[in-house]
Design a protein around this motif. Structure first.
Motif, PDB file in Angstrom:
ATOM      1  N   LYS A 144      37.516  37.517  40.876  1.00  0.00           N
ATOM      2  CA  LYS A 144      37.800  38.598  39.932  1.00  0.00           C
ATOM      3  C   LYS A 144      38.096  37.998  38.566  1.00  0.00           C
ATOM      4  O   LYS A 144      38.932  37.108  38.443  1.00  0.00           O
ATOM      5  CB  LYS A 144      38.986  39.427  40.419  1.00  0.00           C
ATOM      6  CG  LYS A 144      38.715  40.164  41.706  1.00  0.00           C
ATOM      7  CD  LYS A 144      39.926  40.957  42.144  1.00  0.00           C
ATOM      8  CE  LYS A 144      39.641  41.671  43.458  1.00  0.00           C
ATOM      9  NZ  LYS A 144      40.815  42.397  43.943  1.00  0.00           N
ATOM     10  N   GLU A 145      37.418  38.494  37.557  1.00  0.00           N
ATOM     11  CA  GLU A 145      37.548  37.968  36.196  1.00  0.00           C
ATOM     12  C   GLU A 145      38.996  37.979  35.708  1.00  0.00           C
ATOM     13  O   GLU A 145      39.443  37.052  35.029  1.00  0.00           O
ATOM     14  CB  GLU A 145      36.656  38.772  35.244  1.00  0.00           C
ATOM     15  CG  GLU A 145      36.504  38.143  33.876  1.00  0.00           C
ATOM     16  CD  GLU A 145      35.847  36.770  33.907  1.00  0.00           C
ATOM     17  OE1 GLU A 145      36.290  35.904  33.126  1.00  0.00           O
ATOM     18  OE2 GLU A 145      34.916  36.554  34.696  1.00  0.00           O
ATOM     19  N   GLU A 146      39.769  38.998  36.103  1.00  0.00           N
ATOM     20  CA  GLU A 146      41.158  39.081  35.637  1.00  0.00           C
ATOM     21  C   GLU A 146      42.050  37.995  36.240  1.00  0.00           C
ATOM     22  O   GLU A 146      43.153  37.758  35.759  1.00  0.00           O
ATOM     23  CB  GLU A 146      41.763  40.470  35.906  1.00  0.00           C
ATOM     24  CG  GLU A 146      41.873  40.833  37.375  1.00  0.00           C
ATOM     25  CD  GLU A 146      40.689  41.635  37.917  1.00  0.00           C
ATOM     26  OE1 GLU A 146      40.860  42.257  38.974  1.00  0.00           O
ATOM     27  OE2 GLU A 146      39.615  41.637  37.293  1.00  0.00           O
ATOM     28  N   ASN A 147      41.576  37.309  37.290  1.00  0.00           N
ATOM     29  CA  ASN A 147      42.346  36.223  37.913  1.00  0.00           C
ATOM     30  C   ASN A 147      42.012  34.849  37.331  1.00  0.00           C
ATOM     31  O   ASN A 147      42.689  33.874  37.634  1.00  0.00           O
ATOM     32  CB  ASN A 147      42.103  36.190  39.420  1.00  0.00           C
ATOM     33  CG  ASN A 147      42.646  37.416  40.116  1.00  0.00           C
ATOM     34  OD1 ASN A 147      43.478  38.131  39.583  1.00  0.00           O
ATOM     35  ND2 ASN A 147      42.155  37.676  41.308  1.00  0.00           N
ATOM     36  N   VAL A 148      40.963  34.763  36.518  1.00  0.00           N
ATOM     37  CA  VAL A 148      40.497  33.472  35.998  1.00  0.00           C
ATOM     38  C   VAL A 148      41.444  32.970  34.906  1.00  0.00           C
ATOM     39  O   VAL A 148      41.746  33.675  33.942  1.00  0.00           O
ATOM     40  CB  VAL A 148      39.057  33.579  35.460  1.00  0.00           C
ATOM     41  CG1 VAL A 148      38.630  32.281  34.786  1.00  0.00           C
ATOM     42  CG2 VAL A 148      38.096  33.950  36.581  1.00  0.00           C
ATOM     43  N   LEU A 149      41.916  31.729  35.094  1.00  0.00           N
ATOM     44  CA  LEU A 149      42.774  31.088  34.097  1.00  0.00           C
ATOM     45  C   LEU A 149      42.006  30.090  33.245  1.00  0.00           C
ATOM     46  O   LEU A 149      42.328  29.892  32.078  1.00  0.00           O
ATOM     47  CB  LEU A 149      43.944  30.369  34.790  1.00  0.00           C
ATOM     48  CG  LEU A 149      44.877  31.239  35.619  1.00  0.00           C
ATOM     49  CD1 LEU A 149      45.889  30.377  36.359  1.00  0.00           C
ATOM     50  CD2 LEU A 149      45.581  32.257  34.738  1.00  0.00           C
ATOM     51  N   ASN A 150      40.990  29.434  33.861  1.00  0.00           N
ATOM     52  CA  ASN A 150      40.248  28.400  33.147  1.00  0.00           C
ATOM     53  C   ASN A 150      39.025  28.013  33.982  1.00  0.00           C
ATOM     54  O   ASN A 150      38.930  28.374  35.153  1.00  0.00           O
ATOM     55  CB  ASN A 150      41.134  27.171  32.927  1.00  0.00           C
ATOM     56  CG  ASN A 150      40.714  26.344  31.741  1.00  0.00           C
ATOM     57  OD1 ASN A 150      39.607  26.505  31.228  1.00  0.00           O
ATOM     58  ND2 ASN A 150      41.587  25.460  31.297  1.00  0.00           N
ATOM     59  N   THR A 151      38.127  27.277  33.389  1.00  0.00           N
ATOM     60  CA  THR A 151      37.011  26.680  34.129  1.00  0.00           C
ATOM     61  C   THR A 151      36.958  25.195  33.794  1.00  0.00           C
ATOM     62  O   THR A 151      37.388  24.772  32.711  1.00  0.00           O
ATOM     63  CB  THR A 151      35.658  27.343  33.796  1.00  0.00           C
ATOM     64  OG1 THR A 151      35.417  27.223  32.398  1.00  0.00           O
ATOM     65  CG2 THR A 151      35.622  28.802  34.205  1.00  0.00           C
ATOM     66  N   PHE A 152      36.449  24.420  34.750  1.00  0.00           N
ATOM     67  CA  PHE A 152      36.341  22.971  34.597  1.00  0.00           C
ATOM     68  C   PHE A 152      34.975  22.529  35.095  1.00  0.00           C
ATOM     69  O   PHE A 152      34.423  23.121  36.020  1.00  0.00           O
ATOM     70  CB  PHE A 152      37.428  22.252  35.420  1.00  0.00           C
ATOM     71  CG  PHE A 152      38.824  22.565  34.985  1.00  0.00           C
ATOM     72  CD1 PHE A 152      39.453  21.792  34.013  1.00  0.00           C
ATOM     73  CD2 PHE A 152      39.515  23.639  35.526  1.00  0.00           C
ATOM     74  CE1 PHE A 152      40.742  22.083  33.601  1.00  0.00           C
ATOM     75  CE2 PHE A 152      40.807  23.931  35.123  1.00  0.00           C
ATOM     76  CZ  PHE A 152      41.421  23.152  34.154  1.00  0.00           C
TER      77      PHE A 152
END
Length: 156
Positions: free
Chosen positions: A89-97
């Protein structure tokens, strides 16, 4: 009867009662069910579980790590087959690596845990860290763990 003076024994009695078994046993169940080998890094003080009985399309392999002296030191690795992967869920995304194999990993927040989700071979891996230690086990540390799940792919 549970022994109050032996926490290790307590864990070893409770977890099997709710479906957990040795990591090796759960891994063997997973590999037999899907007809594929699953490679993982080695840890101590862990329980494994191959879940294939609760809901349709809920099959997954799970390793839970517990340190009996500190309940906040609770870690999990869950591997879902790609055809049953869990949506993010997009609202749970904090960051990407970006992992060293150029895979994009998504760092998310879920109830009680911060997690790193990425795909490798035929699985969706999710590495969970208890939020209470997320200041110690930072996203960068979890990325290092994800990068350690790297082995040569054998081509036949």
């Amino acid at each position: 009867m549970l022994k109050k003076d032996n926490k290790s024994s307590l864990y070893e009695e409770i977890y099997p009662q709710i479906g957990y078994k040795t990591t090796e046993g759960a891994l063997e169940d997973f590999e037999k069910f899907f007809g594929q080998e699953l490679k993982l890094i080695s840890f101590t003080h862990h329980f494994g579980w191959f879940n294939n009985m609760k809901f349709e399309d809920d099959e997954h392999f799970e390793v839970t790590f517990i340190i009996d002296q500190k309940s906040e030191n609770h870690y999990k690795i869950v591997v879902w087959p790609l055809n049953n992967k869990i949506p993010i869920k997009e609202e749970n995304v904090l960051n990407t690596f970006k992992l060293k194999n150029n895979t994009v990993a998504t760092y998310i927040e879920v109830i009680g845990f911060n997690s790193l989700v990425f795909e490798k071979d035929d699985g969706q891996y999710t590495l969970y860290i208890d939020k209470r230690v997320s200041n110690i086990v930072t996203p960068e540390v979890i990325v290092q763990i994800a990068n350690s799940i790297d082995y040569p792919v054998e081509i036949e």
